[in-house]
Scaffold this motif. Sequence first.
Motif, PDB file in Angstrom:
ATOM      1  N   GLN A   1       1.020  -1.277  -0.067  1.00 42.15           N
ATOM      2  CA  GLN A   1      -0.148  -0.019  -0.053  1.00 42.15           C
ATOM      3  C   GLN A   1       0.815   1.158   0.008  1.00 42.15           C
ATOM      4  OE1 GLN A   1      -2.334  -0.596   3.553  1.00 42.15           O
ATOM      5  NE2 GLN A   1      -3.453  -2.280   2.707  1.00 42.15           N
ATOM      6  N   TYR A   2       0.569   2.041  -1.167  1.00 40.33           N
ATOM      7  CA  TYR A   2       1.575   3.444  -1.273  1.00 40.33           C
ATOM      8  C   TYR A   2       0.967   4.578  -0.727  1.00 40.33           C
ATOM      9  CZ  TYR A   2       3.957   0.089  -4.252  1.00 40.33           C
ATOM     10  OH  TYR A   2       4.572  -1.311  -4.686  1.00 40.33           O
ATOM     11  N   GLU A   3       1.819   5.326  -0.475  1.00 41.61           N
ATOM     12  CA  GLU A   3       1.337   6.879  -0.054  1.00 41.61           C
ATOM     13  C   GLU A   3       2.558   7.495  -0.625  1.00 41.61           C
ATOM     14  OE1 GLU A   3       1.365   9.856   3.569  1.00 41.61           O
ATOM     15  OE2 GLU A   3       0.756   7.888   4.341  1.00 41.61           O
ATOM     16  N   ALA A   4       1.684   8.609  -1.407  1.00 41.54           N
ATOM     17  CA  ALA A   4       2.727   9.497  -2.295  1.00 41.54           C
ATOM     18  C   ALA A   4       2.532  10.924  -2.094  1.00 41.54           C
ATOM     19  CB  ALA A   4       2.712   9.152  -3.924  1.00 41.54           C
ATOM     20  N   LYS A   5       3.717  11.644  -1.623  1.00 35.70           N
ATOM     21  CA  LYS A   5       3.341  13.135  -1.377  1.00 35.70           C
ATOM     22  C   LYS A   5       4.379  13.863  -2.254  1.00 35.70           C
ATOM     23  CE  LYS A   5       2.431  12.488   3.524  1.00 35.70           C
ATOM     24  NZ  LYS A   5       3.037  12.777   4.884  1.00 35.70           N
TER      25      LYS A   5
ATOM     26  N   TYR B   1       9.491  14.553  -3.688  1.00 35.95           N
ATOM     27  CA  TYR B   1       8.689  13.649  -3.824  1.00 35.95           C
ATOM     28  C   TYR B   1       8.770  12.514  -2.661  1.00 35.95           C
ATOM     29  CZ  TYR B   1       7.964  15.306  -8.798  1.00 35.95           C
ATOM     30  OH  TYR B   1       7.397  16.077  -9.842  1.00 35.95           O
ATOM     31  N   VAL B   2       7.779  12.137  -2.096  1.00 31.25           N
ATOM     32  CA  VAL B   2       8.160  10.919  -0.916  1.00 31.25           C
ATOM     33  C   VAL B   2       7.198   9.840  -1.101  1.00 31.25           C
ATOM     34  CG1 VAL B   2       8.195  11.024   1.548  1.00 31.25           C
ATOM     35  CG2 VAL B   2       8.799  13.003   0.642  1.00 31.25           C
ATOM     36  N   VAL B   3       7.666   8.675  -1.081  1.00 31.79           N
ATOM     37  CA  VAL B   3       6.681   7.594  -1.331  1.00 31.79           C
ATOM     38  C   VAL B   3       6.928   6.667  -0.098  1.00 31.79           C
ATOM     39  CG1 VAL B   3       6.097   5.671  -2.554  1.00 31.79           C
ATOM     40  CG2 VAL B   3       6.639   7.841  -3.702  1.00 31.79           C
ATOM     41  N   THR B   4       6.014   6.383   0.502  1.00 33.36           N
ATOM     42  CA  THR B   4       5.991   5.227   1.648  1.00 33.36           C
ATOM     43  C   THR B   4       5.129   4.222   1.361  1.00 33.36           C
ATOM     44  OG1 THR B   4       6.325   7.096   3.190  1.00 33.36           O
ATOM     45  CG2 THR B   4       5.659   4.896   4.189  1.00 33.36           C
ATOM     46  N   VAL B   5       5.968   2.912   1.604  1.00 33.30           N
ATOM     47  CA  VAL B   5       5.075   1.830   1.145  1.00 33.30           C
ATOM     48  C   VAL B   5       4.834   0.769   2.556  1.00 33.30           C
ATOM     49  CG1 VAL B   5       7.213   0.447   0.580  1.00 33.30           C
ATOM     50  CG2 VAL B   5       4.922  -0.260  -0.218  1.00 33.30           C
ATOM     51  N   LYS B   6       3.921   0.172   2.732  1.00 33.43           N
ATOM     52  CA  LYS B   6       3.581  -0.642   3.875  1.00 33.43           C
ATOM     53  C   LYS B   6       3.324  -1.941   3.279  1.00 33.43           C
ATOM     54  CE  LYS B   6       2.429   2.637   7.354  1.00 33.43           C
ATOM     55  NZ  LYS B   6       1.378   3.164   8.116  1.00 33.43           N
TER      56      LYS B   6
END
Length: 151
Positions: A116-120, A132-137
């Motif tokens: 599951q990605y969260e892109a800012k 650009y910042v992307v976090t994945v769980k």
Amino acid sequence: MKTKILTPLIAVLALVAATGCTTATKTRQTAPLPMDIQATPVKVDYEVNTQEKKTGTASSAYLFGFIRTSGPNTFAENKGADAQRSMLGGRVNKLRLAAIHEALKNSNADRLLDPQYEAKIVTYPFGIFKKYVVTVKGYEAVVKDVYPDKN
């Protein structure tokens, strides 16, 4: 007087002309092989840790929209659905793969399941600087068995 101005100007122009960027590409021609290659479908059994989700974050910064000032250089290889082009473009897609690499870097896992990605995207005044910042769980999975698909 003209010589004093002209000589340094010519020297600077010669220096600029002598330096530059070079891109080298190597290609190789292959001869067609007269054989039929049959790929055998395989199935994979995973052991999945559903107790906790692994998290990874990757960020990249651009000056004037195209000069990368910081960002990752290591990426996970993922040919599945996660590798499809994202709505936000190629930069975010590369950061998604870098975030997966970060999440799995210090574990024995082979794959990240249910990512599951969260892109800012943070834009600073006048668009001079973008971050650009992307976090994945996701759940870490280890391959337990690979065998041919009988169907």
